[in-house]
Design an enzyme around this catalytic site. Structure first.
Site, PDB file in Angstrom:
ATOM      1  N   ASP A   1      -9.696  19.733 -72.347  1.00  0.00           N
ATOM      2  CA  ASP A   1      -8.496  18.976 -72.010  1.00  0.00           C
ATOM      3  C   ASP A   1      -8.104  19.383 -70.601  1.00  0.00           C
ATOM      4  O   ASP A   1      -7.996  20.574 -70.296  1.00  0.00           O
ATOM      5  CB  ASP A   1      -7.353  19.233 -72.997  1.00  0.00           C
ATOM      6  CG  ASP A   1      -6.328  18.112 -72.898  1.00  0.00           C
ATOM      7  OD1 ASP A   1      -6.662  16.980 -73.279  1.00  0.00           O
ATOM      8  OD2 ASP A   1      -5.196  18.350 -72.416  1.00  0.00           O
ATOM      9  N   SER A   2      -7.958  18.401 -69.760  1.00  0.00           N
ATOM     10  CA  SER A   2      -7.791  18.731 -68.351  1.00  0.00           C
ATOM     11  C   SER A   2      -6.792  17.781 -67.705  1.00  0.00           C
ATOM     12  O   SER A   2      -6.390  16.782 -68.304  1.00  0.00           O
ATOM     13  CB  SER A   2      -9.146  18.674 -67.643  1.00  0.00           C
ATOM     14  OG  SER A   2      -9.929  17.604 -68.130  1.00  0.00           O
TER      15      SER A   2
ATOM     16  N   HIS B   1     -12.060  23.716 -61.479  1.00  0.00           N
ATOM     17  CA  HIS B   1     -11.249  24.174 -62.623  1.00  0.00           C
ATOM     18  C   HIS B   1     -12.116  24.292 -63.879  1.00  0.00           C
ATOM     19  O   HIS B   1     -12.018  25.239 -64.630  1.00  0.00           O
ATOM     20  CB  HIS B   1     -10.086  23.198 -62.841  1.00  0.00           C
ATOM     21  CG  HIS B   1     -10.509  21.748 -62.893  1.00  0.00           C
ATOM     22  ND1 HIS B   1     -11.180  21.132 -61.871  1.00  0.00           N
ATOM     23  CD2 HIS B   1     -10.397  20.815 -63.871  1.00  0.00           C
ATOM     24  CE1 HIS B   1     -11.444  19.872 -62.207  1.00  0.00           C
ATOM     25  NE2 HIS B   1     -10.971  19.664 -63.420  1.00  0.00           N
ATOM     26  N   ARG B   2     -13.002  23.303 -64.062  1.00  0.00           N
ATOM     27  CA  ARG B   2     -13.879  23.311 -65.248  1.00  0.00           C
ATOM     28  C   ARG B   2     -14.856  24.481 -65.173  1.00  0.00           C
ATOM     29  O   ARG B   2     -15.110  25.168 -66.169  1.00  0.00           O
ATOM     30  CB  ARG B   2     -14.621  21.961 -65.310  1.00  0.00           C
ATOM     31  CG  ARG B   2     -15.423  21.719 -66.565  1.00  0.00           C
ATOM     32  CD  ARG B   2     -15.694  20.234 -66.760  1.00  0.00           C
ATOM     33  NE  ARG B   2     -14.485  19.503 -67.106  1.00  0.00           N
ATOM     34  CZ  ARG B   2     -13.845  18.684 -66.267  1.00  0.00           C
ATOM     35  NH1 ARG B   2     -14.313  18.435 -65.063  1.00  0.00           N
ATOM     36  NH2 ARG B   2     -12.726  18.096 -66.647  1.00  0.00           N
TER      37      ARG B   2
ATOM     38  N   LYS C   1     -19.110  21.116 -56.507  1.00  0.00           N
ATOM     39  CA  LYS C   1     -17.956  21.031 -57.429  1.00  0.00           C
ATOM     40  C   LYS C   1     -18.144  22.002 -58.593  1.00  0.00           C
ATOM     41  O   LYS C   1     -17.212  22.709 -58.981  1.00  0.00           O
ATOM     42  CB  LYS C   1     -17.769  19.592 -57.919  1.00  0.00           C
ATOM     43  CG  LYS C   1     -16.506  19.451 -58.789  1.00  0.00           C
ATOM     44  CD  LYS C   1     -16.269  18.056 -59.325  1.00  0.00           C
ATOM     45  CE  LYS C   1     -15.083  18.057 -60.288  1.00  0.00           C
ATOM     46  NZ  LYS C   1     -14.925  16.839 -61.075  1.00  0.00           N
TER      47      LYS C   1
ATOM     48  N   ASP D   1     -10.809  12.694 -58.679  1.00  0.00           N
ATOM     49  CA  ASP D   1     -11.546  13.498 -57.692  1.00  0.00           C
ATOM     50  C   ASP D   1     -11.288  13.117 -56.232  1.00  0.00           C
ATOM     51  O   ASP D   1     -11.157  14.001 -55.384  1.00  0.00           O
ATOM     52  CB  ASP D   1     -13.061  13.428 -57.970  1.00  0.00           C
ATOM     53  CG  ASP D   1     -13.502  14.414 -59.042  1.00  0.00           C
ATOM     54  OD1 ASP D   1     -12.722  15.317 -59.368  1.00  0.00           O
ATOM     55  OD2 ASP D   1     -14.633  14.273 -59.536  1.00  0.00           O
TER      56      ASP D   1
ATOM     57  N   GLY E   1     -17.646  11.392 -67.619  1.00  0.00           N
ATOM     58  CA  GLY E   1     -17.643  12.322 -66.487  1.00  0.00           C
ATOM     59  C   GLY E   1     -17.611  13.762 -66.970  1.00  0.00           C
ATOM     60  O   GLY E   1     -18.324  14.634 -66.451  1.00  0.00           O
ATOM     61  N   LYS E   2     -16.802  14.022 -68.002  1.00  0.00           N
ATOM     62  CA  LYS E   2     -16.746  15.373 -68.572  1.00  0.00           C
ATOM     63  C   LYS E   2     -18.065  15.729 -69.255  1.00  0.00           C
ATOM     64  O   LYS E   2     -18.554  16.851 -69.115  1.00  0.00           O
ATOM     65  CB  LYS E   2     -15.640  15.459 -69.621  1.00  0.00           C
ATOM     66  CG  LYS E   2     -14.236  15.459 -69.098  1.00  0.00           C
ATOM     67  CD  LYS E   2     -13.342  15.675 -70.315  1.00  0.00           C
ATOM     68  CE  LYS E   2     -11.889  15.555 -70.022  1.00  0.00           C
ATOM     69  NZ  LYS E   2     -11.097  15.742 -71.241  1.00  0.00           N
TER      70      LYS E   2
HETATM   71  P1  ITT Z   1     -11.332  13.217 -73.924  1.00  0.00           P
HETATM   72  O1  ITT Z   1      -9.919  13.436 -74.428  1.00  0.00           O
HETATM   73  O2  ITT Z   1     -12.142  12.331 -74.818  1.00  0.00           O
HETATM   74  O3  ITT Z   1     -12.035  14.481 -73.578  1.00  0.00           O
HETATM   75  P2  ITT Z   1      -9.962  12.103 -71.652  1.00  0.00           P
HETATM   76  O4  ITT Z   1     -10.441  11.432 -70.403  1.00  0.00           O
HETATM   77  O5  ITT Z   1      -8.927  11.353 -72.449  1.00  0.00           O
HETATM   78  O6  ITT Z   1     -11.247  12.403 -72.525  1.00  0.00           O
HETATM   79  P3  ITT Z   1      -8.036  14.219 -71.124  1.00  0.00           P
HETATM   80  O7  ITT Z   1      -7.097  13.752 -72.161  1.00  0.00           O
HETATM   81  O8  ITT Z   1      -8.307  15.684 -71.012  1.00  0.00           O
HETATM   82  O9  ITT Z   1      -9.471  13.545 -71.298  1.00  0.00           O
HETATM   83  O10 ITT Z   1      -7.547  13.671 -69.728  1.00  0.00           O
HETATM   84  C1  ITT Z   1      -7.987  14.284 -68.543  1.00  0.00           C
HETATM   85  C2  ITT Z   1      -7.666  13.393 -67.360  1.00  0.00           C
HETATM   86  O11 ITT Z   1      -7.827  14.165 -66.168  1.00  0.00           O
HETATM   87  C3  ITT Z   1      -8.585  12.198 -67.270  1.00  0.00           C
HETATM   88  O12 ITT Z   1      -7.858  11.135 -66.728  1.00  0.00           O
HETATM   89  C4  ITT Z   1      -9.644  12.660 -66.278  1.00  0.00           C
HETATM   90  O13 ITT Z   1     -10.211  11.605 -65.563  1.00  0.00           O
HETATM   91  C5  ITT Z   1      -8.857  13.607 -65.377  1.00  0.00           C
HETATM   92  N1  ITT Z   1      -9.734  14.697 -64.954  1.00  0.00           N
HETATM   93  C6  ITT Z   1     -10.073  15.803 -65.665  1.00  0.00           C
HETATM   94  N2  ITT Z   1     -10.959  16.550 -65.013  1.00  0.00           N
HETATM   95  C7  ITT Z   1     -11.191  15.923 -63.852  1.00  0.00           C
HETATM   96  C8  ITT Z   1     -12.032  16.181 -62.773  1.00  0.00           C
HETATM   97  O14 ITT Z   1     -12.849  17.236 -62.758  1.00  0.00           O
HETATM   98  N3  ITT Z   1     -12.010  15.325 -61.759  1.00  0.00           N
HETATM   99  C9  ITT Z   1     -11.223  14.249 -61.772  1.00  0.00           C
HETATM  100  N4  ITT Z   1     -10.418  13.896 -62.764  1.00  0.00           N
HETATM  101  C10 ITT Z   1     -10.401  14.738 -63.816  1.00  0.00           C
END
Ligand code: ITT
Length: 213
Positions: free
Chosen positions: A86-87, A198-199, A193, A173, A29-30
């Site tokens: 990181d989100s 935020h992104r 979006k 989301d 998704g990212k």
């Molecule tokens: P990487 O570390 O490989 O980038 P990850 O999914 O483990 O992937 P994070 O540790 O940053 O990434 O965790 C972020 C969480 O927040 C993860 O569960 C995402 O699904 C959620 N998240 C981040 N941005 C989002 C968005 O725009 N919409 C919905 N959920 C989001």
């Protein structure tokens, strides 16, 4: 002084030159969202997953800290500039949880992630508290193989909703309704979006500082 455009005491940001950039994430998704935001900058994107790079442990307690770990690990392993995201999702009445542990709350014993269950846990915990204030955060860190980094943080305020609404996007989301909008992220088009998320807010800072169209 001729040519001086940076106020004294403010370090200039390093520009990202056109060429290969590693997207240091294993979250599809990212990858989709960051690739859309980076379109038009002459970058040749390759994801950490495609390169078979390992996922480093996220041992910091801040979004910037964990994004730095991921960006530096990918930049050093690939010997290319790398961008990490990181989100997470935060609920005010839960003191900002799940926050940096947003992905962990979805983690299952077999290694898969269950976001329906994770969202239900957030709602169940938050339900008993007054107020629905919530926000998404996104740290973007650009790193180079020599260890230099540039960091940016974007936040989007709103409310948490239950039941979840909308099939679009990814992760949490469907339970987030951003301020000023009647739709959740899960009900919005990708274009909407990308205009407010935020992104997108973190990316706008990154683009202004480090990218040239
Ligand atoms: P990487 O570390 O490989 O980038 P990850 O999914 O483990 O992937 P994070 O540790 O940053 O990434 O965790 C972020 C969480 O927040 C993860 O569960 C995402 O699904 C959620 N998240 C981040 N941005 C989002 C968005 O725009 N919409 C919905 N959920 C989001």
């Amino acid at each position: 002084m001729a040519g001086a455009s940076v106020p004294s005491g403010v370090a200039p940001k390093r520009l990202l030159q056109p060429g290969r950039l590693v997207l240091a994430t294993h979250n599809k998704g990212k990858v989709r969202e960051v690739a859309a935001l980076l379109a038009g900058y002459g970058l040749d994107l390759v994801s950490a997953g495609e390169l078979g790079l390992p996922e480093p442990a996220e041992t910091e307690t801040s979004f910037i800290g964990n994004a730095s770990i991921k960006a530096l690990a990918a930049a050093r392993a690939a010997q290319l500039p790398a961008l990490a995201d990181d989100s997470g999702f935060s609920v005010a009445s839960l003191d900002g949880a799940p926050g940096v542990y947003t992905a962990d709350w979805a983690q299952q014993p077999d290694g898969s992630r269950d976001y329906q269950q994770a969202m239900a846990k957030v709602a169940a915990l938050a339900e008993g508290h007054a107020g629905r204030l919530a926000w998404f955060s996104c740290a973007l860190v650009l790193a180079w193989p020599d260890g230099h980094t540039e960091s940016f943080l974007g936040e989007a305020p709103g409310i948490w909703v239950w039941p979840p609404r909308g099939p679009a996007g990814f992760g949490y989301d469907p339970m987030f309704q951003p301020e000023g909008h009647a739709e959740t992220y899960g009900e919005m088009s990708a274009e909407t979006k990308h205009a407010i998320s935020h992104r997108a807010r973190a990316f706008a800072q990154l683009a202004a500082a480090c990218l040239r169209a």
